[in-house]
Scaffold this active site. Structure first.
Site, mmCIF file in Angstrom:
data_model
loop_
_atom_site.group_PDB
_atom_site.id
_atom_site.type_symbol
_atom_site.label_atom_id
_atom_site.label_comp_id
_atom_site.label_asym_id
_atom_site.label_seq_id
_atom_site.Cartn_x
_atom_site.Cartn_y
_atom_site.Cartn_z
ATOM 1 N N ASP A 37 -4.959 -1.192 -10.233
ATOM 2 C CA ASP A 37 -6.076 -2.123 -10.200
ATOM 3 C C ASP A 37 -5.632 -3.525 -10.608
ATOM 4 O O ASP A 37 -4.929 -3.704 -11.607
ATOM 5 C CB ASP A 37 -7.156 -1.622 -11.171
ATOM 6 C CG ASP A 37 -8.453 -2.406 -11.093
ATOM 7 O OD1 ASP A 37 -8.947 -2.612 -9.981
ATOM 8 O OD2 ASP A 37 -8.960 -2.799 -12.158
ATOM 9 N N GLU A 77 -3.346 -3.533 -5.770
ATOM 10 C CA GLU A 77 -4.388 -4.477 -5.388
ATOM 11 C C GLU A 77 -3.912 -5.871 -5.781
ATOM 12 O O GLU A 77 -3.957 -6.251 -6.945
ATOM 13 C CB GLU A 77 -5.703 -4.142 -6.101
ATOM 14 C CG GLU A 77 -6.838 -5.072 -5.725
ATOM 15 C CD GLU A 77 -8.079 -4.863 -6.585
ATOM 16 O OE1 GLU A 77 -9.188 -5.091 -6.068
ATOM 17 O OE2 GLU A 77 -7.947 -4.503 -7.771
#
Length: 553
Positions: free
Chosen positions: A204, A244
């Site tokens: 993330d 990401e």
């Protein structure tokens, strides 16, 4: 590109499917999806063509950010099941040819995490340096991640009189990556889940993870990514880091590392995704063609992950203000369909007016682009968002399995569901997996066919892209080539038919183009040209069949 040893590079030709256990299938009637429910749908996912499951956070949580506010990195939310249930998912998935990756959310914790609870007790707590503290916030104290929801980056802790850093929500204090003990704890977390059979991690917000807080010393943040990758490889040669990284291409490439697979294994192509939506808004493939040409060359041991939709808002932050307004006007004309000034809170079919031709053209494009395709649950049946749910949660509604009560997701009272289902044209009465399983012409069967063809076309996952010049302005023509062969894809972005003339003079005499989704074969003329016709929003995949190559299709 030459394909060499592929044993550890399974992800080069994988089909990734992202789901939230909480909204996938409820097995015990409490209104919340669970691991047992997911386990009963492994056959469905295998039949769809999925080879990699990506599970959104299933960890214990304070549940103020849909699971991304983690209170225990080693746990399983008891509402969803147990470690034993998760191991059963991993084993069953393996039996069906699927690997499982999970979200790694370690740029912050919940403020209810035991580390932070201990850290805020006193300035001398041994956990104090797990987080980032200041006596006074800096002058630049504006939260750019969640404008309108969070005004600052620094929150006052009244007990100790200091401010803590939170790049995201105020209840998610940032971990101090400059602290070697924190880095060790992250490595232990990775090692734990690898030991449970997990095959990798979707990491993330990677730029936030390795960003060194002001006043902290950490010579090379990218060295930390290299260290994580080396640790991962020591524990499991097949494991991946899917990152990401929403940055311009020139900055994004640094996160792959300079050598062969030194840092992230895969990265989402946010730039290409945003250019695709601009092309859709304009009915003009040129923005996407420009982005594909601008894609930097990467090592064989790295990969781009392509997607149409993910679990967050559909971010358009890499477009210019004018371009973003174009996309907003086309696909989110209502201000309530927008969030943070940069994103759209809708799924694809409603954005495209439910036009099945256009929807299928987009998914054909997704599977034909060089890289690894990533699906968000429900895309395979054309689910819509729930406009009555605020923000990014509008697209995280329960999976619609049938036209039964609650869409077959749960037997609980509707008021107890993990999230409310949409009504109207995209309700389960009109969009559900059961009906589409029995309809050979459905979107579900179409996605199955795309996944199957992608899986036996390794040049798409391994190859290099070339944008082909031609005479039809509404058509994107791209070629993907590897040592196993070459395929050409055509996609018409307009609502009118198009005739395309391709020049393939570099191919040897006797070369044909073979339709990969039908019986048609096209001969090149004596100048190496071929003419193709596409209907409105039409598409075609064609194998370049050279004499004697023996390829399927």
């Amino acid at each position: 590109m030459k394909i060499t040893d592929t044993s550890d590079l399974w992800w080069k030709t994988s089909v990734v499917y992202c789901l939230d256990v909480e909204t996938y299938l409820d097995s015990n009637g409490d209104g919340i999806g669970d691991l047992t429910g997911l386990g009963s749908r492994i056959d469905y996912l295998a039949d769809l063509g999925v080879t990699c499951l990506w599970l959104m956070p299933f960890y214990p949580t304070a549940d103020r950010d849909d699971g991304y506010d983690v209170t225990d990195f080693y746990g399983v939310d008891p509402r969803l099941g147990t470690h034993g249930d998760l191991v059963e998912i991993v084993r069953t998935a393996r039996d069906h040819g699927m690997r499982v990756i999970v979200d790694l959310v370690v740029n912050h914790t919940s403020d209810k995490h035991p580390w932070f609870v201990a850290a805020r007790r006193s300035k001398t707590s041994p956990f104090r340096d797990f987080y980032v503290w200041r006596d006074e916030p800096p002058e630049n104290n504006v939260n750019a991640v969640f404008p309108g929801e969070e005004s600052t980056l620094w929150e006052l802790d009244e007990k100790t009189g200091q401010y803590y850093l939170h790049s995201f929500y105020s209840h998610q204090p940032d971990l101090n990556i400059a602290n070697p003990t924190v880095r060790d704890e992250i490595a232990k977390t990775i090692g734990f889940w690898l030991q449970m059979g997990i095959s990798g991690f979707r990491v993330d917000a990677v730029p936030f993870l390795i960003e060194v807080p002001e006043g902290k010393e950490f010579a090379d943040p990218h060295q930390y990514l290299r260290d994580l990758r080396q640790f991962l490889r020591r524990r499991s040669r097949e494991a991946v880091l899917l990152g990401e990284v929403n940055l311009p291409y020139r900055e994004q490439t640094a996160y792959f590392g300079s050598g062969k697979g030194e840092e992230l294994t895969l990265q989402f192509d946010f730039n290409g995704m945003q250019a695709m939506y601009l092309s859709l808004a304009r009915s003009d493939p040129r923005p996407l063609a420009k982005a594909l040409r601008a894609r930097p060359a990467i090592a064989t041991e790295a990969q781009w992950a392509n997607f149409v939709r993910n679990h967050d808002e559909l971010t358009l932050d890499k477009l210019t203000d004018k371009e973003r307004d174009e996309v907003f006007e086309a696909f989110a004309p209502d201000e309530r369909q927008r969030v943070f000034g940069r994103g759209i809170t809708r799924r694809l079919p409603p954005m495209l007016g439910g036009d099945p031709r256009r929807v299928r053209m987009v998914y054909s494009l997704l599977f034909s682009l060089p890289g690894t395709p990533v699906l968000f649950y429900g895309e395979e049946i054309g689910m819509g968002e729930n406009p009555d749910v605020a923000g990014r949660l509008a697209v995280r509604t329960p999976m619609q399995w049938s036209d039964a009560r609650n869409g077959g997701f749960s037997t609980a009272a509707p008021s107890r569901l993990a999230a409310p289902l949409p009504e109207g044209g995209y309700s389960p009465a009109h969009v559900n997996a059961s009906a589409q399983l029995n309809d050979e012409e459905s979107l579900l069967h179409f996605i199955r066919r795309l996944a199957a063809r992608y899986r036996i076309s390794p040049e798409i996952g391994w190859g290099e892209v070339e944008i082909l010049e031609h005479d039809a302005p509404s058509v994107l023509a791209h070629s993907v080539s590897a040592d196993v062969g070459r395929m050409i894809a055509l996609h018409n972005f307009a609502d009118e038919p198009a005739r395309v003339t391709l020049s393939l003079a570099e191919e040897p005499d006797g070369t044909q183009l073979s339709n990969l989704f039908g019986p048609d074969r096209f001969e090149l003329d004596d100048r190496g040209r071929v003419e193709c016709e596409l209907p409105a929003y039409g598409w075609a995949w064609m194998r370049v069949a050279r004499p004697g190559d023996g390829r399927i299709g």
